[in-house]
Enzyme design. Structure first.
Site, PDB file in Angstrom:
ATOM      1  N   LYS A 223       0.837  -1.207   0.000  1.00 52.67           N
ATOM      2  CA  LYS A 223       0.000   0.000   0.000  1.00 52.67           C
ATOM      3  C   LYS A 223       0.869   1.254   0.000  1.00 52.67           C
ATOM      4  O   LYS A 223       0.560   2.236  -0.693  1.00 52.67           O
ATOM      5  CB  LYS A 223      -0.918   0.000   1.226  1.00 52.67           C
ATOM      6  CG  LYS A 223      -1.851   1.220   1.300  1.00 52.67           C
ATOM      7  CD  LYS A 223      -2.771   1.330   0.094  1.00 52.67           C
ATOM      8  CE  LYS A 223      -3.629   2.588   0.107  1.00 52.67           C
ATOM      9  NZ  LYS A 223      -4.656   2.596   1.162  1.00 52.67           N
TER      10      LYS A 223
ATOM     11  N   LYS B  29      -1.107  11.637   5.461  1.00 50.77           N
ATOM     12  CA  LYS B  29      -0.931  10.616   6.499  1.00 50.77           C
ATOM     13  C   LYS B  29      -0.205   9.397   5.947  1.00 50.77           C
ATOM     14  O   LYS B  29       0.744   8.877   6.545  1.00 50.77           O
ATOM     15  CB  LYS B  29      -2.300  10.229   7.066  1.00 50.77           C
ATOM     16  CG  LYS B  29      -2.266   9.226   8.214  1.00 50.77           C
ATOM     17  CD  LYS B  29      -2.378   7.783   7.786  1.00 50.77           C
ATOM     18  CE  LYS B  29      -3.765   7.468   7.259  1.00 50.77           C
ATOM     19  NZ  LYS B  29      -3.917   6.002   6.944  1.00 50.77           N
TER      20      LYS B  29
END
Length: 288
Positions: free
Chosen positions: A170, A238
């Site tokens: 990811k 983030k």
């Protein structure tokens, strides 16, 4: 499959609905019961606490904002952790630190519980349409067990490796998307400076080796100079902080990731954190 789900945000709610549509029994918990009402109306069951939810299910799925949130929920002795039983499976769909995922897997293993890090790509639309892409780290047999649940929410499931490997994939995905956004923004900047039609340039590139989903979706956003939130800049920041923190722990540098992160931070600092992160194109166009 008897599933518990914690994390009923913009991704979690449609995922629960798709699990219910596929015939799975789903129990949910949230800090505010009213946020779960549409799911309860669709057939989900309610648990009064994380511990009660954990005790009632075979598989627990979490979908939370960041590493500390996942660790806090899963390590709570009075909540999930205290109620876990050997043989259960915990699958986390959040995007968190690969190192954090490994810590969680090790802690849950103390109880004989298998942990799968299952971050997704596809955003809110993918969650609604059950077309998410799952990148999975952890035990292969545990993944086989929960595959029917993942298939109810997504179209692509790839086991990348052991615990943390899904989060590594990811992180790589977020790099690839962001750096490609920067490249497409520069394409548009050059085409505009040469007074060439942007739509025609995009159409030409989409027919060749430069074609990509980023050029397709974000390229059109750049032509329209409109960046409604598909993936908010705040969330991308983030994720990129996770990328850079991981790189620092490994002692490597990722220069383009650093540049992209600074652009996203600049976008947020000017008050545009709720725009899609591809709005960094405006900053690229404004710079010499």
């Amino acid at each position: 499959m008897n599933i518990g789900y914690i994390g009923l945000g913009i991704m979690g709610k449609p995922c629960v609905l798709n699990l219910l549509k596929a015939g799975h029994q789903v129990t949910v918990w949230a800090r505010r019961r009213e946020s779960a009402e549409p799911l309860l109306a669709a057939g989900a069951r309610w648990a009064d606490s994380p511990a009660a939810l954990t005790s009632a299910v075979d598989v627990l799925i979490t979908n939370l904002p960041d590493t500390p949130d996942v660790e806090a929920v899963l390590s709570d002795e009075a909540g999930v952790f205290g109620a876990l039983k050997a043989g259960q499976i915990v699958a986390d769909m959040s995007t968190i630190s690969p190192i954090g995922a490994r810590r969680i897997a090790a802690k849950l293993a103390e109880k004989g519980v298998k942990f799968l890090d299952c971050p997704v790509s596809g955003g809110e639309i993918g969650a609604i349409n059950a077309t998410l892409t799952f990148m999975v780290g952890g035990d292969a047999a545990a993944l086989e067990t929960i595959t029917p649940a993942l298939e109810a929410m997504g179209k692509s499931i790839t086991r990348v490796g052991d615990s943390g490997a899904g989060q590594v994939a990811k992180a790589c995905n977020q790099i690839a998307v962001g750096v490609t956004v920067m490249a497409v923004a520069e394409v548009m900047k050059l085409a505009r400076a040469c007074d060439v039609d942007l739509a025609a340039v995009r159409a030409a590139l989409m027919g060749g080796f430069a074609q990509s989903r980023v050029l397709d979706v974000h390229g059109q956003r750049m032509i329209d100079d409109a960046f409604p939130a598909g993936f908010k800049a705040t969330l991308h920041l983030k994720d990129m902080n996770i990328v850079l923190d991981t790189a620092r722990e490994l002692g490597i540098r990722l220069p383009e990731s650093e540049r992209m992160t600074e652009l996203i931070r600049e976008l947020i600092d000017q008050g545009d954190g709720d725009l899609d992160s591809s709005a960094i194109a405006r900053l690229i166009w404004a710079k010499n």
